[in-house]
Structure formats: structure tokens, C-alpha cells
Write an enzyme that holds these catalytic residues in place. Structure first.
Site, PDB file in Angstrom:
ATOM      1  N   ARG A  71      74.358 100.732  45.023  1.00 22.72           N
ATOM      2  CA  ARG A  71      74.351 100.704  46.492  1.00 22.72           C
ATOM      3  C   ARG A  71      75.760 100.913  47.053  1.00 22.72           C
ATOM      4  O   ARG A  71      75.921 101.489  48.135  1.00 22.72           O
ATOM      5  CB  ARG A  71      73.741  99.392  47.015  1.00 22.72           C
ATOM      6  CG  ARG A  71      73.399  99.431  48.494  1.00 22.72           C
ATOM      7  CD  ARG A  71      72.630  98.194  48.948  1.00 22.72           C
ATOM      8  NE  ARG A  71      71.185  98.357  48.884  1.00 22.72           N
ATOM      9  CZ  ARG A  71      70.428  98.809  49.898  1.00 22.72           C
ATOM     10  NH1 ARG A  71      70.978  99.159  51.041  1.00 22.72           N
ATOM     11  NH2 ARG A  71      69.125  98.920  49.759  1.00 22.72           N
ATOM     12  N   GLU A  77      71.186  92.410  56.695  1.00 25.26           N
ATOM     13  CA  GLU A  77      72.464  92.796  56.117  1.00 25.26           C
ATOM     14  C   GLU A  77      73.336  93.692  56.996  1.00 25.26           C
ATOM     15  O   GLU A  77      74.563  93.539  56.995  1.00 25.26           O
ATOM     16  CB  GLU A  77      72.230  93.519  54.783  1.00 25.26           C
ATOM     17  CG  GLU A  77      71.686  92.634  53.693  1.00 25.26           C
ATOM     18  CD  GLU A  77      71.094  93.441  52.542  1.00 25.26           C
ATOM     19  OE1 GLU A  77      70.079  94.127  52.769  1.00 25.26           O
ATOM     20  OE2 GLU A  77      71.653  93.410  51.451  1.00 25.26           O
TER      21      GLU A  77
END
Lengths: 802, 174
Positions: free
Chosen positions: A311, A754
């Protein structure tokens, strides 16, 4: 309407009266035992012998467990089976659990756990990125590399080049409720576990393995957590497994709660990263090519490090179109705590890399930080225009035995085909960007926060003041929403309507303060046209909804909201069909609104309608299921569509720095964040505010320090500085962008857990701006920008040695 | 060691090891689990309770030191759980995970009495008083209660709203 209302958290009343129960607050059966781990005092070496006589003889000790006493699997890893619950023969980090004490009280267990005498032969510990690289100590055979175009050629031929490095530290979760689990033995060898976990299914899987029973023999329940932030995705496994094994062995309830210092010493944290970069820009400030080398310090076990590092690669572009790019990612194995999931899951680290490049290039090219970013944005595109996707050929999925398929660390993938259409603007991994909205958001934010005038005021201040320097900076966020392990993008729900019209709601997501339960209850209330109070939210329970994914990747309300919607619609449609039949009306004309049900000129309360359906022998219980459409991702090639959509945000931060000491403050922050059509604006704004402060904390005050022996020296809030009330910006303006998600998410909302964390990068860049005002050289500020680091960076800007 | 004190108006007598903290006495011996154990070091504030109206970290105090004291925990802040401050926390959604909330409430209750009683803080301009609940005073006086979710805007809004009614409030000078 219940959706889109700014309702408070579902347990707000319970929280303010102290009645909301967490694991450690549960009443336990008589005779409940308590566990504590004996921990390694050295970072790397072989265990020669463990003398546990004094431990066994200590007051209150009922049993001491070592690896040899475990009846079945000795493993609490979410991925590579490389994480023994209790050490076998060797130790890989300082703080590793070696044995477990089972005693009559928490204090007795902790006291006894200190009495073990461990003879060992030390080996050299690899503690740093340099040491791990030198020893080629890593996960996977070599670095992962994603490439698009010809970055080296493009950079070499560019008008301007910038080259540099940024080090960024890790971050302790410091969920205010520490890790905790309670195991209650049941008849026939079954185990009921109450765990503070974001991932009940994984706890169930690991406990079942450890007890040698099928998953149906283990039930895991989680009502709420006192914070998670990713730290309870895999790190709760050890406590739950230890309690279950001890409960099986003793036949008594067993509870374990890490003391805070133990928690910080034992459990994994955010990965610290080093990123080397080389980038080329044309004369207009447009990036023509960039190369990143990312080094992630993963600690001793694999845990979720591979998808975290993936990621980080996937967010190396942040909001910018990179025509030629190469990202090389090293996942380094060190003798430290096993770094794990933390809000953003590698995204923040990758994003800080490109934001550093922009910051550096703006300085070299003499451009304003906002200007250079806007020139490099992706284009704004309207919805549609994507090519039809050919069906993927079925692939053989070979699954290793015992693979924890529900973990983000699972080594299995089912790549489909989600190629972007020809000529589309794509990310470095080939995903089309077609929902980009940052041009408009940036415009709106700069206006609302009066950026241009404040920029000039800061420059003016800096020209007149030598001691206190100010800085102002803008940073955008584009964050990909979905689990990159495609098969995790599924969710289930269970809904019951009782005869009195009250609704019982359950789904696979867990509540850790992010407001998921409230949002999902709003969805259920909306579908039935009833008040949210009439929907009872119940504890996440593997016996009600099975095979759940972790509540992670910001996906909680996207996935579970849709699953709940599906379940409610099934029941509502059954009720509608029954009522329509009785009134010779069309089922589609039955309306559920304001607690009433309207059918063919008649009107009933929802409770009456439920009673009629019950008497008519209509099932009022249903499961719902959802899977995110259109995803396909090949993590080895780095190609596909890992994300359903992107969530966006933008922030401007202003800071002041005392150049004599490096002391600093965030004076003001302005944020515009994209939550799609918000399910609950109050909760979403809370997530944005909290995310920003936590992100700024990561990059400013929160510093983890290990000594040369590998001992974590910052293992309590006395030495590890968590943002307090007084660290919040004095002026803090947060607004939500008014826009619906073009993708068909639940009520067109967007995930919000997030993405706002990375808005904190603007605070770091503002500090960089203030420091850069101290001298001619680029200060190359590292994170966390503690006063010490700022003080050093000021010297670098001035060209002085410090 | 025998100890007697009053908790939330109810007299309690306990026979405790002298090393038992007030927090453990409340949680483990009196089943009052509203007060939370966040760090057990007096650094996070989750265990804040009121002793004779003054706030303390219950994890840093031994239960036997409180013989005869009047102790108030979050469970005793009001009869029905709907004191103005409790309701303001709900209204302003001054919590996310909720684990710090009991400590925040006890702390905020005491802060308001401290200001009303003329106690200066580190950021007060004068030692002579009187003091008002400014944003700056609030930030300083509540800085011992960590909220890891960083829900400070909601918490502050709730406290300021009640302080305005109770002890006077002054908007901080920009």
C-alpha cells in the site's frame, strides 16, 4: 430520514455514565484466572534453558505454560506462520513472550512472570534498516518493483532534478484500552472468547488451531474496543490464544490484559520507513519521472508487512499523475517488534515520499507549494467512459493448509482482469483515475482559509523576524478504498424483526469508536422507515455472522452498511409482499416511512405490520451479503484495480517554530474532506479531526526510541508524546466536501477512517516551510519533526554543522 | 487492612492489601468499572476520580489513604446519568471510542470547581484570580486527559458550553 443525520455515537449515553463495558469490565465467573507473559530481556539469541521454578512457586500461580505445553499449534501469526505464541529455542526481539503464567490474580501473574531465569547465547541483533540491508535480512526474496514508462531516461533528460532521502519513524497505537481477552470454557470442549479485536474471525481461527478444534467450536464476541487504529487487527491473537489454551487446561475462565508498558514492548507498531527519491521536473514544474526506493522496517515476523508495504507503493503517486515511475520496495526483517497495521496501512508513508518530492522541488524551482501540486494533479474526470471489462479466466487457487484466508496477510489471490481503457489517465499500477475532485476541493479550501493572504503574511513575518519563524503548507490526499487482497472485500449481516417491531442488528464489523455501529443502524432504520432507536445494535459475534474480514482498510461502513441494507431489504420486501397481497396492492407501492407502513390506502405502525407478517407466517429474519464489484489486483505485477474508488481530502496548516530550540506549535489547520454523501456528518467530522491530529502526532511529537540493545525506551506516555488537548491547533476548521460518491456505495457515502490521517502531512510540510525560511539550503526535514530534529534541520538550512 | 470511605454516596468498608490502588479497589472490589485503566502510571487520565471534590488519578493513589474520604466516580456524577455536562458530551459527541470519557468528565467537573474557587493554572496571567474558562485555560487544565481518538474539539465544546453557564466564560483573544 435517518441516514445523513448527525447523530451521536451509539453508546454515547453509556460512555458518559461509565456503563459501556469493555473486556476488562465484564463480570467474570468465580474462579477466573489471570495471565501474564514472561518476556525476553534480549533482542536476538538462542534460549539455552528456562528455569521457571521460582515462577511456579510464586504465590497464586496455578500453572506455567511454555511452548512445550501447548497441545496444538503454537502460532499467532496472521500470515506466514512465523510467530510462535511462546518462543521456541530462539528469541527474535526484546519483549518476545517466552512463557505464560496463569495465576489467581492479575498482579500475582505479573509478579511471577518476572521471576523466570533464562540462560541464553546472544546473537548479533539487526535493529536498523542499514543492518538489515547489510545482512540481506528481508521478507520475500527481494524487493518488489512496480514500473511504468522510462523513469531513468525521463529524469536524466529533465530540466530539473531533485534527489534526496527522508526517514520517517513508526508510531505506537496507544489504543487507550490495552489489548485484552477473556476465554470462557463451554461444554464439549467449545470455547467462548471475548476479545478486544478488530478481527473476530481471525481470533476464532487462531484459537481453533491452538485448541485443535474446528472453527465451529470457537465463538468470538466483540462489543467494542477502546480504540484500535489497526493495532487490534492481528495483535490480539496472542492474548486470546493464551487464554483459550489456559482455559482448556484448567477448565476455568481465563483473562489477560497487557499492562501498558508490556503492551508497548510486546506489540507491533506502524512501520518506520526510509524513502530515497530521484525526480525530474520540466521548466513548468511538471514531474516527468520519479524513482522511489522504499525501505520498510518490518520487525521480526511477517505479520501484515507485505500488504502494508504494497500500500505504501500504491500511494507513491498520492494525487499526482506520474508519467514515468519506478517504485522499489524492501521489506526488511529486524529484531524489533513486528510492525503491523496502523491507520493508513503504509499509505501515509508512501504518500509522505511524494509529498517530500513536491516540497523539495517547489523549493528548487522557486514555486509555491500549492502551485506545483496543482500542476501535477490528475485531471478531473466525469463518471463513465470505462471500457467493458472482459470476464476473467478462472484461476487455480491453491491454498496452503491452515492458511488464514481472512487475514490481509494471506498469500492467495484471485486476479481478474480490470484493465483501464486505452488512453485513460492511470496510476502507476494501471488503475484508471476517474473520480478525481481535488481541483475543485483545492480551490474551495484555499478560498475559505484565505491561503494567498496568509502565505504573504507568513513570508512577511519571516522577513521581519529572525527568532520565531512561521510556516504554512497545503497537502492533498487521494486514498484508495478497498482491501488490496480482493477477496476480503465481502461482508455479511444478520437482521431480525421481532413481533413488536423492534429490530435486532448484527454484522461483521467491529466498533472501535469510529461510529460504524451508529452508521449501520442508521442504514437499517432508513430501510425500514423507523427511528434509529428502534434498531438494537449488538456485539459482533462469529456465531451470528461468519467469515468476516477485519474492520480495517476504512471499509467498515462501506461493506457492512451494504450487507445490512441487503438483509433489511429482504425482510422489508417480504413484509411488503404479504401486506400487498392482503390489500390487493402492488408490493412496490408499499411504503415504509416515519415508523408507519402504507399499503393500498391503509396505514399501520411498523409494529402492527410486523405482527401481521408474523401471523401470516412470513420469515422476519434474514442474512445479507455484499461484495465490492469490479476489483482485480495482481500484487506481484503491480497491475489492476485494487480500489473501488478514491477518497479525497485537502488541508492547510500553519505553524510557528522557535529557531533557538526547535519548539513548535500548530497555529491553525483548515481541512476540506470528502466523505461522499456522508452517512453521519457529526461522526465523519470527528474522524477527520481525530485523523488529522493523530497524523500530525505521527510526524511531530511521537517518537519511538530503541537503544543499542534493541530495548524500546519509549514504552509509556511519559516518554512517548501523544497529542493532548493543548496540542490541538488553536484554530481548527473542518468541513466536508459536498458531493456524492460516483460509485454505488451505501447511500453514495465514502469511507472515512483512514484518509484524513494523511491530512496531518500538511503540518509536517508547514514545519518544513518554517525551517526552510531559516537559510538557503533545503532542510530535508525528517519525521518525526521533534524539536531536536527541527533544530538540526535549521542548521542544515543554514549550512551549519550540528 | 480495613478501610472505609464513601463512594458515590454509599459507605463502603473494605479489607485490602495496603498496596491496592484506589483504581483497583473501585474496579475489582466494588465493581465500579466506569473508571478506566489506560496506563496505570498517572499519565493518561482515564482513571480520574474526585476525592472530596478534587480530581486525582486513582491509579496513583492507594485505597487505604482514603479512609473517611468522599469519592465520586463517573457512575456518581449524577443521579440519572444526565447531568448538564454528561448531556453536553452526548450532544457534542465528545467521544469516539469512549475509553477516556469517564476520566474526561471527572476531570472537567473538577476543573470547573477549580476555576470557580480561584485556583490558578500554569497559563493563568495572575495568581490572584478570578479566572474564567478560556480556551487556553481549558487546554492547559485538561491536558492530563489524553484522548487517543483526538476528539478534543467535541470534548472542549461540551465543557465550554457548560462552563459558560456555570463559571463564566471568555473567548480567548486571537
Amino acid at each position: 430520514m435517518s441516514v445523513a443525520k448527525p447523530l451521536p455515537h451509539d453508546s454515547a449515553r453509556l460512555h458518559v455514565t461509565g456503563a459501556a463495558r469493555y473486556v476488562d469490565d465484564m463480570p467474570v465467573p468465580a474462579g477466573c484466572l489471570h495471565l501474564a507473559f514472561g518476556l525476553s530481556e534480549f533482542a536476538c539469541g538462542d534460549i539455552l534453558s528456562m528455569d521457571l521454578e521460582a515462577v511456579r512457586a510464586a504465590p497464586g500461580v496455578v500453572m506455567v505454560l511454555t511452548a512445550a505445553d501447548l497441545p496444538f499449534a503454537n502460532d499467532v501469526s496472521p500470515s506466514a506462520h512465523d510467530e510462535p505464541l511462546l518462543a521456541v529455542d530462539r528469541v527474535d526481539y526484546l519483549g518476545q513472550p517466552l512463557f505464560a503464567v496463569v495465576a489467581t490474580s492479575h498482579v500475582a501473574a505479573r509478579r511471577a512472570a518476572r521471576l523466570g531465569r533464562i540462560a541464553h547465547k546472544a546473537r548479533p541483533a539487526l535493529l536498523t534498516i542499514e543492518a538489515a540491508l547489510a545482512a540481506n535480512s528481508r521478507f520475500e526474496d527481494g524487493p518488489r518493483i512496480y514500473t511504468m514508462g522510462d523513469p531513468a531516461g525521463a529524469i536524466d533528460g529533465a530540466d530539473h532534478q531533485v534527489t534526496g532521502r527522508i526517514d520517517m519513524g513508526g508510531q505506537e497505537h496507544f489504543y487507550l484500552e490495552g489489548q485484552a481477552a477473556l476465554a470462557l470454557p463451554q461444554e464439549a470442549g467449545d470455547m467462548h472468547v471475548i476479545s478486544s479485536t478488530q478481527h473476530p474471525t481471525e481470533i476464532q481461527h487462531k484459537v481453533a488451531e491452538a485448541l485443535g478444534v474446528p472453527m465451529h467450536g470457537v465463538r468470538v464476541e466483540t462489543r467494542r474496543m477502546g480504540g484500535g487504529f489497526g493495532g487490534k487487527e492481528s495483535q490480539g491473537n496472542a492474548l486470546a490464544v493464551a487464554c483459550a489454551v489456559a482455559a482448556r487446561a484448567t477448565g476455568r475462565a481465563c483473562k489477560m490484559r497487557y499492562d501498558r508498558d508490556d503492551d508497548m514492548v510486546i506489540t507491533g507498531k506502524r512501520h518506520d520507513f526510509r524513502i530515497d527519491y530521484r525526480a525530474g521536473f520540466d521548466a513548468g514544474g511538471r514531474i516527468v519521472g520519479v524513482e522511489f526506493v522504499q525501505y520498510a522496517r518490518c520487525g521480526w515476523a511477517q505479520d501484515l508487512s507485505l500488504p502494508v508495504a504494497d500500500r505504501a507503493m500504491l500511494h507513491s503517486d498520492n494525487a499526482y499523475r506520474l508519467p514515468n515511475v519506478r517504485i522499489e520496495s524492501h521489506r526488511l526483517k529486524t529484531n524489533t517488534q513486528s510492525a503491523t497495521a496502523f491507520r493508513g496501512f503504509g499509505g501515509p508513508q508512501g504518500m509522505l515520499g511524494i509529498e517530500r518530492v513536491m516540497d523539495h522541488a517547489a523549493r528548487v524551482l522557486g514555486l509555491d507549494g500549492v502551485e506545483i501540486r496543482r500542476r501535477n494533479y490528475y485531471d478531473e474526470r466525469v463518471e463513465g467512459g470505462s471500457a467493458p471489462r472482459p470476464a476473467a479466466a478462472p484461476r487455480d487457487i491453491s491454498v496452503p493448509k491452515n492458511e488464514d484466508l481472512a487475514s490481509r496477510g494471506a498469500e492467495v489471490s484471485e486476479p481478474g482482469d480490470a484493465a483501464a481503457p486505452e488512453g485513460a489517465q492511470v496510476t502507476p499500477y494501471g488503475m484508471e483515475v476517474r473520480d478525481f475532485i481535488l481541483h475543485g476541493m483545492t480551490r474551495q479550501l484555499l478560498e475559505s482559509c484565505d491561503y494567498a493572504a496568509r502565505r504573504a503574511a507568513v513570508d512577511d513575518w519571516n522577513a521581519r523576524n529572525a527568532t520565531i519563524k512561521r510556516g504554512i503548507a497545503f497537502s492533498p490526499v487521494k486514498f484508495g478504498i478497498s482491501f488490496t487482497l480482493t477477496h476480503l472485500n465481502q461482508a455479511g449481516a444478520l437482521v431480525h424483526v421481532y413481533q413488536d417491531g423492534s429490530v435486532h442488528l448484527n454484522h461483521g464489523g467491529t466498533e472501535m469508536g469510529q461510529g460504524l455501529f451508529r452508521k449501520v443502524a442508521q442504514v437499517a432504520a432508513q430501510r425500514f422507515g423507523i427511528a434509529p432507536e428502534d434498531v438494537r445494535i449488538t456485539a459482533t459475534d462469529t456465531a451470528k455472522v461468519p467469515n468476516t474480514s477485519a474492520t480495517a482498510a476504512s471499509s467498515g461502513s462501506d461493506l457492512n452498511g451494504m450487507a445490512v441494507q441487503a438483509a433489511c431489504d429482504i425482510i422489508r420486501d417480504r413484509m411488503a409482499a404479504h401486506l400487498a397481497e392482503q390489500h390487493q396492492a402492488a408490493p412496490g407501492d408499499v411504503r415504509f416511512e416515519g415508523g408507519r407502513v402504507y399499503v393500498g390506502g391503509a396505514e399501520y405502525s411498523f409494529a402492527e405490520a410486523a405482527q401481521m407478517a408474523y401471523v401470516g407466517r412470513v420469515s422476519l429474519s434474514a442474512t445479507g451479503f455484499y461484495k465490492t464489484p469490479g476489483l482485480a489486483w495482481d500484487r506481484i505485477e503491480g497491475r489492476g484495480r485494487p480500489f473501488f474508488y478514491f477518497a479525497y481530502g485537502a488541508a492547510v496548516s500553519e505553524v510557528a517554530v522557535d529557531t533557538r530550540t526547535g519548539e513548535n506549535r500548530i497555529l491553525r489547520a483548515d481541512i476540506l474532506h470528502d466523505a461522499g454523501a456522508s452517512l453521519n456528518p457529526a461522526i465523519d467530522i470527528g474522524q477527520v479531526e481525530g485523523g488529522y491530529v493523530q497524523g500530525a502526532g505521527w510526524l511531530t511529537t511521537e517518537e519511538l526510541v530503541w537503544d543499542d540493545a534493541g530495548r524500546l525506551r519509549t514504552h509509556a506516555p511519559s516518554t512517548y508524546k501523544i497529542p493532548a488537548c493543548s496540542d490541538r491547533p488553536d484554530v481548527f476548521n473542518v468541513a466536508l466536501w459536498d458531493g456524492a460518491n460516483p460509485e454505488a456505495t451505501v447511500y453514495r457515502s465514502k469511507a472515512v477512517g483512514e484518509p484524513p490521517f494523511m491530512l496531518g502531512i500538511s503540518a509536517f510540510l508547514a514545519l518544513s516551510d518554517a525551517v526552510a525560511a531559516c537559510g538557503p539550503a533545503y532542510p530535508a526535514l525528517n519525521a518525526p519533526a521533534t524539536p531536536e530534529e527541527i533544530w538540526r534541520a535549521i542548521a542544515r538550512a543554514r549550512g551549519e554543522a550540528r | 487492612m480495613k478501610t472505609s470511605f464513601t463512594v458515590n454516596g454509599t459507605p463502603c468498608s473494605l479489607d485490602l492489601d495496603p498496596r491496592v490502588t484506589l483504581l483497583d479497589a473501585l474496579r475489582d472490589h466494588l465493581d465500579l468499572t466506569g473508571s478506566k485503566k489506560g496506563c496505570d502510571h498517572g499519565q493518561c487520565g482515564a482513571c480520574t476520580v474526585l476525592v472530596d471534590g478534587r480530581r486525582i488519578n486513582a491509579c496513583l493513589s492507594l485505597a487505604v489513604m482514603h479512609d473517611g474520604d468522599q469519592i465520586t466516580t463517573v457512575e456518581g456524577l449524577s443521579e440519572n446519568g444526565r447531568s448538564p455536562l454528561q448531556s453536553a458530551f452526548v450532544r457534542h459527541d465528545g467521544m469516539q471510542c469512549g475509553y477516556c470519557t469517564p476520566g474526561q468528565l471527572c476531570s472537567a467537573t473538577a476543573v470547573m470547581s477549580e476555576i470557580a474557587d480561584g485556583w490558578p493554572s500554569h497559563v493563568s496571567d495572575t495568581l490572584a484570580g478570578p479566572y474564567a474558562m478560556t480556551r487556553e485555560e481549558l487546554a492547559e487544565r485538561m491536558s492530563g486527559n489524553i484522548c487517543r481518538c483526538s476528539c478534543y474539539p467535541g470534548i472542549n465544546a461540551a465543557i465550554l458550553e457548560i462552563a459558560e453557564e456555570d463559571v463564566g466564560y471568555a473567548e480567548a483573544a486571537e
